[in-house]
Design a protein around this motif. Structure first.
Motif, PDB file in Angstrom:
ATOM      1  N   VAL A 140      35.095  23.614  34.187  1.00  0.00           N
ATOM      2  CA  VAL A 140      35.177  25.077  34.147  1.00  0.00           C
ATOM      3  C   VAL A 140      35.662  25.578  35.504  1.00  0.00           C
ATOM      4  O   VAL A 140      35.254  25.064  36.554  1.00  0.00           O
ATOM      5  CB  VAL A 140      33.796  25.715  33.828  1.00  0.00           C
ATOM      6  N   ALA A 141      36.534  26.570  35.488  1.00  0.00           N
ATOM      7  CA  ALA A 141      36.936  27.268  36.715  1.00  0.00           C
ATOM      8  C   ALA A 141      36.311  28.655  36.690  1.00  0.00           C
ATOM      9  O   ALA A 141      36.318  29.337  35.664  1.00  0.00           O
ATOM     10  CB  ALA A 141      38.453  27.380  36.808  1.00  0.00           C
ATOM     11  N   ASP A 142      35.765  29.079  37.815  1.00  0.00           N
ATOM     12  CA  ASP A 142      35.047  30.353  37.853  1.00  0.00           C
ATOM     13  C   ASP A 142      35.148  30.954  39.247  1.00  0.00           C
ATOM     14  O   ASP A 142      35.472  30.265  40.221  1.00  0.00           O
ATOM     15  CB  ASP A 142      33.577  30.128  37.475  1.00  0.00           C
ATOM     16  N   ILE A 143      34.866  32.266  39.334  1.00  0.00           N
ATOM     17  CA  ILE A 143      34.783  32.980  40.599  1.00  0.00           C
ATOM     18  C   ILE A 143      33.341  33.417  40.784  1.00  0.00           C
ATOM     19  O   ILE A 143      32.730  33.979  39.877  1.00  0.00           O
ATOM     20  CB  ILE A 143      35.711  34.216  40.620  1.00  0.00           C
ATOM     21  N   GLY A 144      32.787  33.204  41.965  1.00  0.00           N
ATOM     22  CA  GLY A 144      31.392  33.582  42.182  1.00  0.00           C
ATOM     23  C   GLY A 144      31.059  33.732  43.652  1.00  0.00           C
ATOM     24  O   GLY A 144      31.923  33.819  44.507  1.00  0.00           O
ATOM     25  N   TRP A 146      29.330  36.339  45.360  1.00  0.00           N
ATOM     26  CA  TRP A 146      30.058  37.595  45.543  1.00  0.00           C
ATOM     27  C   TRP A 146      29.993  38.168  46.945  1.00  0.00           C
ATOM     28  O   TRP A 146      30.801  38.998  47.311  1.00  0.00           O
ATOM     29  CB  TRP A 146      29.572  38.605  44.515  1.00  0.00           C
ATOM     30  N   GLU A 147      28.989  37.751  47.763  1.00  0.00           N
ATOM     31  CA  GLU A 147      29.010  38.285  49.122  1.00  0.00           C
ATOM     32  C   GLU A 147      30.187  37.715  49.913  1.00  0.00           C
ATOM     33  O   GLU A 147      30.720  38.350  50.820  1.00  0.00           O
ATOM     34  CB  GLU A 147      27.683  37.967  49.840  1.00  0.00           C
ATOM     35  N   LYS A 148      30.624  36.492  49.540  1.00  0.00           N
ATOM     36  CA  LYS A 148      31.840  35.888  50.085  1.00  0.00           C
ATOM     37  C   LYS A 148      32.518  35.170  48.911  1.00  0.00           C
ATOM     38  O   LYS A 148      32.303  33.983  48.699  1.00  0.00           O
ATOM     39  CB  LYS A 148      31.513  34.889  51.208  1.00  0.00           C
ATOM     40  N   PRO A 149      33.326  35.885  48.136  1.00  0.00           N
ATOM     41  CA  PRO A 149      33.836  35.331  46.875  1.00  0.00           C
ATOM     42  C   PRO A 149      34.562  34.003  47.058  1.00  0.00           C
ATOM     43  O   PRO A 149      35.361  33.830  47.969  1.00  0.00           O
ATOM     44  CB  PRO A 149      34.796  36.426  46.379  1.00  0.00           C
ATOM     45  N   HIS A 150      34.248  33.056  46.151  1.00  0.00           N
ATOM     46  CA  HIS A 150      34.842  31.723  46.162  1.00  0.00           C
ATOM     47  C   HIS A 150      35.399  31.396  44.770  1.00  0.00           C
ATOM     48  O   HIS A 150      34.928  31.908  43.750  1.00  0.00           O
ATOM     49  CB  HIS A 150      33.801  30.656  46.541  1.00  0.00           C
ATOM     50  N   PHE A 151      36.387  30.526  44.756  1.00  0.00           N
ATOM     51  CA  PHE A 151      36.891  29.921  43.528  1.00  0.00           C
ATOM     52  C   PHE A 151      36.183  28.582  43.364  1.00  0.00           C
ATOM     53  O   PHE A 151      36.181  27.751  44.278  1.00  0.00           O
ATOM     54  CB  PHE A 151      38.404  29.725  43.629  1.00  0.00           C
ATOM     55  N   TYR A 152      35.534  28.376  42.203  1.00  0.00           N
ATOM     56  CA  TYR A 152      34.772  27.160  41.962  1.00  0.00           C
ATOM     57  C   TYR A 152      35.354  26.374  40.789  1.00  0.00           C
ATOM     58  O   TYR A 152      35.817  26.958  39.798  1.00  0.00           O
ATOM     59  CB  TYR A 152      33.307  27.484  41.639  1.00  0.00           C
ATOM     60  N   ILE A 153      35.317  25.041  40.922  1.00  0.00           N
ATOM     61  CA  ILE A 153      35.590  24.139  39.811  1.00  0.00           C
ATOM     62  C   ILE A 153      34.286  23.403  39.522  1.00  0.00           C
ATOM     63  O   ILE A 153      33.750  22.702  40.395  1.00  0.00           O
ATOM     64  CB  ILE A 153      36.710  23.141  40.155  1.00  0.00           C
ATOM     65  N   ASP A 191      55.270  36.971  43.720  1.00  0.00           N
ATOM     66  CA  ASP A 191      53.864  37.328  43.575  1.00  0.00           C
ATOM     67  C   ASP A 191      53.231  36.422  42.523  1.00  0.00           C
ATOM     68  O   ASP A 191      53.892  36.027  41.552  1.00  0.00           O
ATOM     69  CB  ASP A 191      53.717  38.793  43.129  1.00  0.00           C
ATOM     70  N   PHE A 192      51.922  36.114  42.713  1.00  0.00           N
ATOM     71  CA  PHE A 192      51.188  35.252  41.794  1.00  0.00           C
ATOM     72  C   PHE A 192      50.113  36.044  41.071  1.00  0.00           C
ATOM     73  O   PHE A 192      49.430  36.875  41.674  1.00  0.00           O
ATOM     74  CB  PHE A 192      50.490  34.104  42.544  1.00  0.00           C
ATOM     75  N   LEU A 193      49.917  35.750  39.783  1.00  0.00           N
ATOM     76  CA  LEU A 193      48.770  36.246  39.023  1.00  0.00           C
ATOM     77  C   LEU A 193      48.217  35.076  38.212  1.00  0.00           C
ATOM     78  O   LEU A 193      48.919  34.522  37.363  1.00  0.00           O
ATOM     79  CB  LEU A 193      49.167  37.374  38.072  1.00  0.00           C
ATOM     80  N   PHE A 194      46.965  34.680  38.488  1.00  0.00           N
ATOM     81  CA  PHE A 194      46.290  33.645  37.715  1.00  0.00           C
ATOM     82  C   PHE A 194      45.369  34.362  36.726  1.00  0.00           C
ATOM     83  O   PHE A 194      44.398  35.014  37.139  1.00  0.00           O
ATOM     84  CB  PHE A 194      45.473  32.715  38.617  1.00  0.00           C
ATOM     85  N   VAL A 195      45.645  34.253  35.418  1.00  0.00           N
ATOM     86  CA  VAL A 195      44.951  35.038  34.399  1.00  0.00           C
ATOM     87  C   VAL A 195      44.251  34.099  33.435  1.00  0.00           C
ATOM     88  O   VAL A 195      44.838  33.112  32.963  1.00  0.00           O
ATOM     89  CB  VAL A 195      45.959  35.927  33.633  1.00  0.00           C
ATOM     90  N   ASP A 196      42.951  34.404  33.136  1.00  0.00           N
ATOM     91  CA  ASP A 196      42.220  33.532  32.219  1.00  0.00           C
ATOM     92  C   ASP A 196      42.492  33.941  30.777  1.00  0.00           C
ATOM     93  O   ASP A 196      43.291  34.835  30.493  1.00  0.00           O
ATOM     94  CB  ASP A 196      40.716  33.543  32.533  1.00  0.00           C
ATOM     95  N   GLY A 197      41.808  33.275  29.831  1.00  0.00           N
ATOM     96  CA  GLY A 197      42.060  33.516  28.422  1.00  0.00           C
ATOM     97  C   GLY A 197      41.706  34.906  27.952  1.00  0.00           C
ATOM     98  O   GLY A 197      42.180  35.361  26.906  1.00  0.00           O
ATOM     99  N   ASN A 198      40.850  35.605  28.706  1.00  0.00           N
ATOM    100  CA  ASN A 198      40.476  36.977  28.356  1.00  0.00           C
ATOM    101  C   ASN A 198      41.370  38.019  29.013  1.00  0.00           C
ATOM    102  O   ASN A 198      41.147  39.216  28.850  1.00  0.00           O
ATOM    103  CB  ASN A 198      39.027  37.242  28.755  1.00  0.00           C
ATOM    104  N   GLY A 199      42.353  37.560  29.788  1.00  0.00           N
ATOM    105  CA  GLY A 199      43.234  38.499  30.472  1.00  0.00           C
ATOM    106  C   GLY A 199      42.729  38.940  31.823  1.00  0.00           C
ATOM    107  O   GLY A 199      43.362  39.780  32.471  1.00  0.00           O
ATOM    108  N   ASP A 200      41.582  38.401  32.290  1.00  0.00           N
ATOM    109  CA  ASP A 200      41.067  38.770  33.614  1.00  0.00           C
ATOM    110  C   ASP A 200      41.843  38.036  34.703  1.00  0.00           C
ATOM    111  O   ASP A 200      42.124  36.842  34.589  1.00  0.00           O
ATOM    112  CB  ASP A 200      39.575  38.422  33.734  1.00  0.00           C
ATOM    113  N   ILE A 201      42.179  38.764  35.769  1.00  0.00           N
ATOM    114  CA  ILE A 201      42.918  38.182  36.886  1.00  0.00           C
ATOM    115  C   ILE A 201      41.938  37.470  37.807  1.00  0.00           C
ATOM    116  O   ILE A 201      41.097  38.096  38.452  1.00  0.00           O
ATOM    117  CB  ILE A 201      43.688  39.275  37.646  1.00  0.00           C
ATOM    118  N   MET A 202      42.029  36.133  37.855  1.00  0.00           N
ATOM    119  CA  MET A 202      41.098  35.325  38.638  1.00  0.00           C
ATOM    120  C   MET A 202      41.557  35.185  40.084  1.00  0.00           C
ATOM    121  O   MET A 202      40.761  35.265  41.011  1.00  0.00           O
ATOM    122  CB  MET A 202      40.947  33.935  38.006  1.00  0.00           C
TER     123      MET A 202
END
Length: 474
Positions: A140-144, A146-153, A191-202
């Protein structure tokens, strides 16, 4: 006077029609050339693909390879393993690979990070763990964080009998992505846009689209996407689509990331090559525009000065029509009766007294007029703008939270800083300082305005041309 007004409007309309006709002619003449050039340019996107592999897929492959380690399984299947061993392993991996690693243990219900931090995995407080634990996906890839946002695998770990032991994964600061993507954009223009299956820009090369405090920008919220035909949005097929973004044409290329069910959109600005267009055509169009524009300026200024000489007393500064403190008080009472919350922004034109002393009071009036017109253009219909003092404005923003008010203040601050000075004073440079406060209860105006003024004074003490916030302690 009506005759002059009619003539003035007729000249404006004539000029607009001529300009639109010429621009339309130029646009259709070069559109085919632009499209073909851009499609050829789109074929040279290998650097973009390489960047995606380096920044996204390599961390995934590293974490997948490490997740099969017997050492990792041994750490997670035995509750007798000291925490110091877990931290030592994670720290060693961080030093070897230059990435932040973590273990989320099902046995101890604790998440350990390579920076030495840990926290308990409590249902209801840590949502991601239980959401992905019960899901079908093993990666799973996720963003979390939130005080210092990170990209997690996040990768599920099982023992030899298939028992779920928890998650192992890798994290990268979103700031690092913004920095890398920003450098790439400066070099290649994409420009880059990484978008998940729900259309949210990750992830994005635009820092304004990076998620904050668990709030994601959806692709549908972007003006250029919302303007696309319904069938295009329904099929979500944007590859090789030509779109207009902020007044410029961009060509879209898609790169699928099936590992995360993400789609990467590469937005390529079109570079028109004037060598493809006849030089004679360009010169004739430019010459015609210059002649028409010169005539327009001449007639406009003649009409303006003639009208001013006839009725000078009719020229009234916009700022004279703004409500004063007493009128603002009345407006405030009406707003708090009809809305549950309200933000206040105090605006001070920096060094306004110096402007009056150096350039004269007429220049000061022109400055206040330009600033008030700019602020008004960026307000909602329900907002109220008024004069607070000789060099200060106050803005009442019903049903707007402090974060939104602060963002608005930042946009206004930037806009004022790039406003052109009055035409007679080209050496003048305008800036303004902003103080923001907020109330979710029916407080007196002088209480919330006092906090906004304190924030404004702090912005001035910190160097001016700044935004500061001071909230009311409940």
């Amino acid at each position: 006077m009506n005759a002059f007004r009619t003539l003035h409007r007729s000249i404006l309309l004539l000029f607009a029609v001529v300009v639109i006709a010429i621009v339309t002619l130029v646009h259709f003449s070069i559109s085919k050339i632009v499209a073909e050039q851009s499609r050829a340019q789109q074929q040279s996107l290998s650097p973009a693909v390489s960047l995606i592999v380096t920044q996204i897929l390599e961390p995934l492959h590293i974490s997948e390879a490490l997740s099969k380690s017997r050492e990792l399984v041994a750490l997670m299947e035995n509750d007798a393993v000291p925490e110091s061993n877990i931290f030592a392993t994670l720290k060693r991996l961080e030093q070897e690979f230059g990435l932040s690693f973590f273990i989320a243990s099902e046995l101890t219900r604790t998440q350990y990070h390579s920076d030495g931090s840990k926290f308990s995995l409590i249902k209801g407080e840590v949502s991601w763990y239980f959401k992905y634990r019960d899901g079908e996906a093993d990666t799973v890839a996720d963003i979390g964080k939130w005080e210092k946002p990170h990209f997690y695998i996040d990768i599920k770990i099982y023992d030899d009998d298939g028992k779920f032991l928890g998650f192992f994964g890798v994290g990268k600061s979103l700031k690092s992505f913004v920095s890398v993507f920003g450098s790439y954009k400066r070099q290649y223009g994409y420009d880059f846009l990484f978008v998940d299956g729900n259309g949210d820009i990750m992830l994005s090369s635009d820092s304004n689209l990076i998620p904050k405090y668990s709030e994601f920008t959806n692709l549908s919220e972007l003006p250029w996407y919302a303007s696309l035909p319904r069938d295009v949005r329904a099929n979500n097929s944007l590859n090789n689509l030509l779109v207009n973004i902020d007044g410029g044409d961009h060509l879209i290329a898609e790169v699928e990331l099936p590992q995360f069910n993400w789609t990467v959109y590469l937005l390529s600005p079109l570079d028109a090559r004037q060598t493809e267009i006849s030089q004679g055509f360009i010169i004739s169009v430019v010459t015609l525009l210059l002649v028409i524009f010169s005539l327009f300026l001449l007639i406009y200024n003649l009409l303006y000065y003639f009208r001013r000489d006839l009725k000078p007393e009719l020229i009234i500064r916009n700022t004279h029509r703004l409500p004063d403190r007493n009128q603002i008080e009345v407006s405030y009472q009406t707003l708090i009766e009809n809305y549950s919350s309200l933000s206040v922004i105090m605006v001070d034109v920096d060094h306004f007294m110096d402007i009056n002393d150096q350039f004269g009071r007429n220049a000061g009036d022109q400055v206040m007029e330009k600033v008030s017109e700019f602020i008004t253009a960026h307000m909602r219909d329900i907002d109220v703008l008024g004069r607070w003092s000789s060099g200060e404005f106050v803005i009442l923003l019903p049903d707007m939270g402090p974060r939104e008010a602060q963002e608005l203040a930042h946009r206004l601050r930037h806009g004022v800083a790039i406003l052109p000075p009055p035409g007679e004073y080209p050496e003048m440079h305008l800036t303004a300082s902003f103080g923001v406060s907020f109330s979710a209860s029916k407080r007196p105006l002088n209480e919330i305005s006092a906090h906004a003024e304190d924030a404004l004074y702090q912005a001035q003490r910190d160097g001016r041309n700044l935004v500061r916030v001071q909230l009311i302690d409940d």
